[in-house]
Scaffold this active site. Structure first.
Site, PDB file in Angstrom:
ATOM      1  N   THR D  95       0.857  -1.178   0.000  1.00 25.00           N
ATOM      2  CA  THR D  95       0.000   0.000   0.000  1.00 25.00           C
ATOM      3  C   THR D  95       0.894   1.228   0.000  1.00 25.00           C
ATOM      4  O   THR D  95       1.365   1.661   1.052  1.00 25.00           O
ATOM      5  CB  THR D  95      -0.918  -0.014   1.240  1.00 25.00           C
ATOM      6  OG1 THR D  95      -1.701  -1.202   1.201  1.00 25.00           O
ATOM      7  CG2 THR D  95      -1.836   1.200   1.254  1.00 25.00           C
ATOM      8  N   LYS D 171      -6.707   0.919  -3.801  1.00 20.49           N
ATOM      9  CA  LYS D 171      -6.388   0.363  -2.481  1.00 20.49           C
ATOM     10  C   LYS D 171      -6.480   1.434  -1.389  1.00 20.49           C
ATOM     11  O   LYS D 171      -7.085   1.215  -0.332  1.00 20.49           O
ATOM     12  CB  LYS D 171      -4.979  -0.241  -2.508  1.00 20.49           C
ATOM     13  CG  LYS D 171      -4.419  -0.641  -1.155  1.00 20.49           C
ATOM     14  CD  LYS D 171      -5.244  -1.709  -0.448  1.00 20.49           C
ATOM     15  CE  LYS D 171      -4.615  -2.071   0.897  1.00 20.49           C
ATOM     16  NZ  LYS D 171      -5.536  -2.852   1.739  1.00 20.49           N
ATOM     17  N   LYS D 240      -0.707   6.985   7.913  1.00 23.73           N
ATOM     18  CA  LYS D 240       0.125   7.012   6.709  1.00 23.73           C
ATOM     19  C   LYS D 240      -0.748   6.811   5.468  1.00 23.73           C
ATOM     20  O   LYS D 240      -0.659   7.568   4.491  1.00 23.73           O
ATOM     21  CB  LYS D 240       1.175   5.894   6.772  1.00 23.73           C
ATOM     22  CG  LYS D 240       2.084   5.841   5.551  1.00 23.73           C
ATOM     23  CD  LYS D 240       2.510   4.442   5.117  1.00 23.73           C
ATOM     24  CE  LYS D 240       1.380   3.435   4.990  1.00 23.73           C
ATOM     25  NZ  LYS D 240       1.621   2.316   4.036  1.00 23.73           N
TER      26      LYS D 240
END
Lengths: 300, 300, 300, 300
Positions: D95, D171, D240
């Site tokens: 990711t 994603k 994040k």
């Protein structure tokens, strides 16, 4: 002039005093009667009800805490409308909703009484010294008639046209500008505090450069000094005003995301135990969310 | 003093001129060379690279558009660091990120050069007349050494301690105060406009009561007059500054919901065709969302 | 049982039909009388007023548009409370505020009538087929008494305890979950659309992985197909529900920033001309703010 | 096939095991070597560097913690690109940001290596049992070539076209749907808890009606059971991911107010001491702001 005055809170008592000092004949009413004592000593007549304060008046001013109280003391059994002579003016000064203001306008109109709104900007010391800013909206003829009142209580009057509710809308807007400026400063102070620059220094830079309006100086100082207790004006009152602002925004179909933010912050402050503090303590939300202690006192 | 100056945009050219007028020896560099012509006529020496501008300087000032340009012209092949004598000072004035500022500090430190930050508040006319506000952060000895520079360009210097990046943080914060004040006014003007009170009247009330700071007067006027084109400072620059602010806020772990709102508004303005307007046009978002025409022109 | 039914909108008419089919004796009232015709043909008795529908009933259900209508048809001159026998139950199914619900509870209590709330989740076809989800709150004895009604209209009942207003609170919460899921999808679809992945593909991924609840499937499909017109449920109704949610949140002192966001989005949709569309069109806000056309039609 | 695998965290180790079980020849690399032991026992070859894992491979998969690690282990001295044969494929599963993904694509392209992205949805148990959902983007020929890998690790593959970065965008979007659903539930649970309806009951209603997707069931259960410690996935990782989402949104000029809200909530959670908890604990923000204890434990 023969003037009635209903509502002797910290603001009202100062405004009433100014009217007395300007030589007007004054009948005063307050639910807690003792708050009228000093004015009576200075020559005001004590009225037993809003209706009685209004009975022979040319103008009745009301300066009350919220919509419910204004509605009750105006339209209730012994309210202003029950006593006010036909043709005389009810000049509403309270910070209330646009909707309630329209309701009062309709009721007075039906009773062949006049209605105007003169909201004010300023804290109690400005009221006591005739230094308020006044937002006036009423039919032109009414605006002319209330000038002697306004010149006694305010340093400047802004005229907003015929529709009385506009003066309510502008007042709510100015309060929102205060609340959101406090949130601005809260976020900036929290960020810089964590970055090593203390709030007092940011405040000094702000107020010596582009951000030196009274709204910055007065509320910035309260925040920097954490002078939240005792409250000048409390958190619940700010929450009420913000609710009225958003009610008007809903009615007019105006999304106000910054208004929504202020609303959430005030709710959060009240829910987390700051309800009794000055509303400037809403600045503490940004500190707390950043993991900073809410204030200098570690045992807070 | 022998001073180098890198970056002659609208701000830099005014600052450089002030240094010349104060009697300093000036070497200037700008990528578009023609922007140096007027200064050269007034006695400045034209440098072919940032390194050359720095070669014999006691102090080099840089005033550049963004982080990338500052990094390249400082640390790149012919950059400031390649020419600056050991012990001399690079005084960075650009609005850049805390992170890039720290990177410059580390690089200069390794090269035994000094580094300080002096960010400024004010638009080009203030730069040209030495009326900027300056936020200075550097080691105490460096702060003392750059005083002759600051007295030439600014009306007042605020000292922020040793860590240079603090002056970057405060500068980003002050810009945020400007952007969020514009949003405040945008929401209030939209609400009152739909309620029958035109922006110009709200502006008059604001700036004659508690909301009369330069941030209110200057930007409020731009909004009321819809003076967005040509842009004083563009929307993308405001978006860049806001991104840097939120990057610092992330680093310091400070949630800034009002910062997020400004970010979303600027993105929205850019996405919907206002990218070339002055950033004060972010006030139009509130109007548009309220279903008002974005401006007086119906064909907008 | 002898049952009264007040309010024959798209939901109410299906619920009433189910009660008839289950063999109950039904008296129906609707302000627009024609909406009762089909039920009367199926054996219901037409009542001339809510009071008359309630006269001999063991239970009266009400399923109405908003707080004002519920209050009027319950507490007004010929309202439910004026006809309902002592001890009989008013079971309120409308999506109304916690505050109005408490007011009804108090009024019925004073009249020695019983009051319970059974809010429902589902659209008209689910109502017509007895497939609603029911949130029930009332005194235990009342909950037992209304079971025959609930088994006719719902596929499942969730019991929420004694305080009737809880069923209003939960209903408003579930509606908020729907609205905010639409906003979620709106943002995600806009982002991916600009990034080259069309909404239909994102929808397929979502509903074939972790995001396959009815709320995703039903509303995601409406968004992807832009099936906003005619409206299943309109934007103003969603705005009303959100206002009631935030009113309850204010009362309970719970900041709901996502609730505020939904509120602003709905206001924005209404102000910008989407008032007559299905509330799922609030997803268009994210597209528009991103500079995308609101839908496939370029002349939209 | 000859496959290299770089990155044996909780997800990677399960995916690598599935590839072994499907009969592929596997070379594995992990910085903490011990994490490769079990796979080596099952027949994998231990590589001393990413380059070595890639040396003879037809396909190298990478499954790493963040952008920096992916960039270093791909483009660094002994990285994947240094070992991968011309024409072979690097299939990135991490990711990471759209920007880093584009950078990898450009570097591999220059080295005449192929690059594709196959991001995955699912937690470690799904990885270990080949039940992941896969989002695949790459040139059609590459998509065909990696099918044997995908059939080993996933239950379903969604094809997103040629541009690899789209699989990164989707994603990040799906993760945002998870985070914002947690915020939704946090607000609703807090509201109802203060209104007398416990979270477990709201959860039961949700998951038995319209809100029964895995995202509701899985995360709702964690919230209701306060199963935040030990963290399945930590708060910083969610922060994040949200930063990468908003970076992509900035790049694509898509305002995402709900994204901004999630960002602020996560920052707030980290700043206030919840950094080590599962990211589902971001639901606690709504409780805390409402003045509720963060959890059942009063000493929390």
């Amino acid at each position: 002039m023969r003037i009635g005055f209903v509502g002797l809170g910290p603001m009202g008592v100062g405004m009433a005093k100014r009217l007395l000092e300007a030589g007007h004949e004054l009948a005063v009413f307050n639910r807690t009667q003792a708050r009228a004592d000093a004015l009576v000593e200075q020559g005001a007549r004590r009225a037993g009800s809003p209706a009685e304060a209004a009975r022979n008046a040319e103008i009745v001013l009301s300066m009350l805490a919220n919509d419910d109280v204004v509605a009750e003391l105006t339209l209730g059994p012994d309210g202003i409308a029950a006593g006010l002579p036909a043709g005389a003016v009810h000049l509403s000064c309270s910070t209330i909703s646009v909707a309630t203001s329209r309701r009062l306008a309709a009721a007075h109109n039906e009773a062949e009484q006049a209605y105007g709104v003169a909201t004010v900007l300023g804290r109690p010391p400005a009221a006591a010294s005739g230094q308020l800013f006044v937002m006036l909206a009423a039919a032109p003829e009414i605006r002319a008639r209330v000038q002697p009142v306004l010149s006694a209580i305010g340093q400047r009057t802004f005229e907003l046209g015929d529709d009385p509710a506009r003066a309510n809308l502008v007042k709510l807007s100015l309060n929102f500008l205060i609340f959101s400026t406090i949130e601005q400063m809260g976020e900036v102070f929290a960020l810089n505090d964590k970055g090593g620059v203390p709030p007092a220094l940011v405040f000094e830079i702000m107020t010596n450069s582009f951000f030196n309006a009274p709204v910055h100086r007065n509320y910035g100082r309260i925040i920097v000094e954490e002078a939240f207790d005792p409250a000048g004006v409390g958190m619940r009152l700010a929450a009420k005003d913000t609710a009225l602002l958003l009610e008007a925004a809903t009615q007019l179909q105006v999304p106000m995301p910054m208004g929504s933010l202020v609303r959430d912050r005030l709710l959060s402050a009240i829910a987390q135990g700051d309800a009794e503090l000055d509303f400037a303590a809403l600045s503490r939300r940004a500190r707390i969310e950043a993991g900073l202690p809410p204030g200098r006192e570690t045992d807070d």
